[in-house]
Design a protein around this motif. Structure first.
Motif, PDB file in Angstrom:
ATOM      1  N   SER A  76      36.395  39.606  31.033  1.00 59.35           N
ATOM      2  CA  SER A  76      35.749  40.392  32.095  1.00 59.35           C
ATOM      3  C   SER A  76      34.812  41.193  32.491  1.00 59.35           C
ATOM      4  N   ALA A  77      33.769  41.440  33.352  1.00 57.48           N
ATOM      5  CA  ALA A  77      32.884  41.924  33.507  1.00 57.48           C
ATOM      6  C   ALA A  77      32.199  42.734  34.501  1.00 57.48           C
ATOM      7  N   VAL A  78      31.949  43.285  35.268  1.00 54.98           N
ATOM      8  CA  VAL A  78      32.178  44.361  36.248  1.00 54.98           C
ATOM      9  C   VAL A  78      30.276  44.765  36.688  1.00 54.98           C
ATOM     10  N   ILE A  79      29.444  44.596  36.510  1.00 50.69           N
ATOM     11  CA  ILE A  79      28.202  44.500  37.207  1.00 50.69           C
ATOM     12  C   ILE A  79      27.140  45.122  38.553  1.00 50.69           C
ATOM     13  N   VAL A  80      26.663  45.791  38.295  1.00 50.42           N
ATOM     14  CA  VAL A  80      26.610  47.017  39.706  1.00 50.42           C
ATOM     15  C   VAL A  80      25.530  46.519  40.115  1.00 50.42           C
ATOM     16  N   SER A  81      24.885  46.129  41.694  1.00 54.90           N
ATOM     17  CA  SER A  81      23.984  45.559  41.708  1.00 54.90           C
ATOM     18  C   SER A  81      23.137  46.580  42.342  1.00 54.90           C
ATOM     19  N   ASP A  82      23.699  47.444  43.247  1.00 56.15           N
ATOM     20  CA  ASP A  82      22.695  47.956  44.363  1.00 56.15           C
ATOM     21  C   ASP A  82      22.057  49.491  43.982  1.00 56.15           C
ATOM     22  N   GLU A  83      22.316  50.236  42.207  1.00 52.85           N
ATOM     23  CA  GLU A  83      21.668  51.061  42.095  1.00 52.85           C
ATOM     24  C   GLU A  83      20.206  50.584  41.538  1.00 52.85           C
ATOM     25  N   GLY A  84      19.147  49.781  42.094  1.00 53.03           N
ATOM     26  CA  GLY A  84      18.231  49.847  41.322  1.00 53.03           C
ATOM     27  C   GLY A  84      18.027  48.655  40.285  1.00 53.03           C
TER      28      GLY A  84
ATOM     29  N   VAL B 159      33.668  29.841  29.357  1.00 56.65           N
ATOM     30  CA  VAL B 159      33.086  29.074  30.573  1.00 56.65           C
ATOM     31  C   VAL B 159      33.216  30.625  32.329  1.00 56.65           C
ATOM     32  N   PHE B 160      31.852  30.535  32.320  1.00 57.96           N
ATOM     33  CA  PHE B 160      31.097  31.677  33.284  1.00 57.96           C
ATOM     34  C   PHE B 160      31.952  31.500  35.200  1.00 57.96           C
ATOM     35  N   TYR B 161      32.047  32.253  35.255  1.00 60.24           N
ATOM     36  CA  TYR B 161      32.649  32.198  37.288  1.00 60.24           C
ATOM     37  C   TYR B 161      32.130  33.474  37.499  1.00 60.24           C
ATOM     38  N   VAL B 162      31.304  33.015  38.503  1.00 60.00           N
ATOM     39  CA  VAL B 162      30.830  35.074  38.974  1.00 60.00           C
ATOM     40  C   VAL B 162      31.218  34.928  40.027  1.00 60.00           C
ATOM     41  N   HIS B 163      31.494  36.100  40.713  1.00 57.28           N
ATOM     42  CA  HIS B 163      31.730  36.326  42.270  1.00 57.28           C
ATOM     43  C   HIS B 163      31.244  37.406  42.512  1.00 57.28           C
ATOM     44  N   ASN B 164      30.268  36.963  43.263  1.00 52.00           N
ATOM     45  CA  ASN B 164      29.339  38.005  43.743  1.00 52.00           C
ATOM     46  C   ASN B 164      30.447  38.372  45.657  1.00 52.00           C
ATOM     47  N   LEU B 165      30.288  39.629  45.126  1.00 56.12           N
ATOM     48  CA  LEU B 165      31.016  40.414  45.928  1.00 56.12           C
ATOM     49  C   LEU B 165      29.641  41.673  46.309  1.00 56.12           C
ATOM     50  N   SER B 166      28.507  41.195  46.153  1.00 46.63           N
ATOM     51  CA  SER B 166      27.900  42.867  46.865  1.00 46.63           C
ATOM     52  C   SER B 166      27.072  42.164  47.687  1.00 46.63           C
ATOM     53  N   ALA B 167      26.258  42.774  48.728  1.00 47.93           N
ATOM     54  CA  ALA B 167      25.926  42.746  49.504  1.00 47.93           C
ATOM     55  C   ALA B 167      24.434  41.795  49.736  1.00 47.93           C
TER      56      ALA B 167
ATOM     57  N   PRO C  29      36.624  29.224  39.968  1.00 48.67           N
ATOM     58  CA  PRO C  29      37.170  30.175  39.000  1.00 48.67           C
ATOM     59  C   PRO C  29      38.621  30.299  38.263  1.00 48.67           C
ATOM     60  N   ALA C  30      39.301  29.402  38.256  1.00 43.60           N
ATOM     61  CA  ALA C  30      40.429  28.899  37.496  1.00 43.60           C
ATOM     62  C   ALA C  30      40.113  28.168  36.384  1.00 43.60           C
ATOM     63  N   ALA C  31      39.112  27.671  36.313  1.00 40.84           N
ATOM     64  CA  ALA C  31      38.835  26.566  35.008  1.00 40.84           C
ATOM     65  C   ALA C  31      37.751  27.384  34.074  1.00 40.84           C
ATOM     66  N   ALA C  32      37.819  29.129  34.242  1.00 40.21           N
ATOM     67  CA  ALA C  32      36.612  30.353  33.809  1.00 40.21           C
ATOM     68  C   ALA C  32      37.193  30.659  32.448  1.00 40.21           C
ATOM     69  N   ASN C  33      36.829  31.380  31.788  1.00 42.29           N
ATOM     70  CA  ASN C  33      37.566  31.650  30.782  1.00 42.29           C
ATOM     71  C   ASN C  33      36.568  33.380  30.641  1.00 42.29           C
ATOM     72  N   PHE C  34      35.390  33.570  30.994  1.00 43.97           N
ATOM     73  CA  PHE C  34      35.024  34.854  31.096  1.00 43.97           C
ATOM     74  C   PHE C  34      34.479  35.138  32.677  1.00 43.97           C
ATOM     75  N   GLU C  35      34.855  35.723  33.393  1.00 39.07           N
ATOM     76  CA  GLU C  35      34.424  35.940  34.644  1.00 39.07           C
ATOM     77  C   GLU C  35      33.771  37.078  35.105  1.00 39.07           C
ATOM     78  N   VAL C  36      32.497  37.224  36.226  1.00 37.68           N
ATOM     79  CA  VAL C  36      31.333  38.667  36.077  1.00 37.68           C
ATOM     80  C   VAL C  36      31.541  38.602  37.143  1.00 37.68           C
TER      81      VAL C  36
END
Length: 240
Positions: free
Chosen positions: A152-160, A65-73, A102-109
């Motif tokens: 838990s994965a961290v993905i960079v959004s603003d470098e192309g 179960v995924f939950y996405v934290h979108n912190l980028s612009a 987010p409390a229900a997720a076992n994979f946070e992005v």
């Protein structure tokens, strides 16, 4: 040769040069290539630590179960959600879905801009202000004898777009269990030298092999050797 014949020959030759390569299918790769691909991705870790048992199978045994934290612009949630649906559709034996809790997720992005990367990794992933932060994007997997507990994965959004899509595919797939990179895997995102930024057919087969019910968390190379050729055969059938 007349001018017209020369022109037609040149056009056909040019079209041949720019024509895209044939799309890979589940029959493109030999059984040996797939067996080696499974071994090189599933048994090992790109970033090792003393607490891991890298040469054992790691996988989820429950729905992911995924939950996405979108912190980028830029709001990337819809793209991440689409990829989760693709995983659910393409990998047999694995149920993947998205939650708004987010409390229900076992994979946070975490989708971040570059300036947020190190602070987010230290605070939300490692929970340690002194932690070393490797890579341009990453995934952390917490696993035990009964399988992966959470990722838990961290993905960079603003470098192309290429880096974003590449990181999205590689880190989420690695968070499902095949955690090693290998430069010999030319058809895979599990290779930092490759230019793949999508869920390749090769990687679909590897994930279908891993999530075959005959492959259990904690199994060793020796334990899976007798059944792996059958697992390859059945994974081919599931990938189109």
């Amino acid at each position: 040769m007349t001018v017209m014949r020369f022109f037609l020959t040149f056009v056909l030759f040019s079209l041949f040069l720019v024509a895209p390569p044939a799309r890979a299918t589940s029959q493109t790769f030999s059984t040996e290539e797939l067996l080696q691909g499974f071994e090189r991705t599933v048994f090992g870790l790109e970033y090792r630590s003393w607490s891991w048992r890298p040469y054992m199978v790691k996988k989820f045994t429950k729905p992911v179960v995924f939950y996405v934290h979108n912190l980028s612009a830029r709001d990337r949630k819809s793209i991440v959600h689409r990829f989760v649906r693709e995983i659910d559709r393409r990998v047999g034996g694995l149920k993947a879905s998205v939650t708004n809790d987010p409390a229900a997720a076992n994979f946070e992005v975490y989708v971040v801009d570059r300036a947020q990367y190190v602070p987010v990794v230290k605070k939300d992933i490692y929970k340690n202000d002194r932690a070393k932060v490797p890579g341009r994007c990453l995934v952390r997997v917490v696993s035990g004898r009964k399988g992966i507990k959470r990722s838990s994965a961290v993905i960079v959004s603003d470098e192309g777009e290429f880096l974003f899509k590449r990181c999205l595919v590689e880190e989420i797939l690695q968070g499902l269990g095949p955690m090693n990179d290998d430069e010999r895997l030319t058809h895979s995102v599990f290779n930092d030298s490759s230019r793949h930024s999508r869920f390749t057919v090769f990687d679909q087969i590897i994930l279908n092999m891993l999530y075959d019910p005959r492959i259990k968390p904690g199994m060793s190379k020796k334990q899976i050797e007798p059944i792996l050729p059958l697992v390859v055969r059945d994974a081919r059938r599931r990938v189109r």
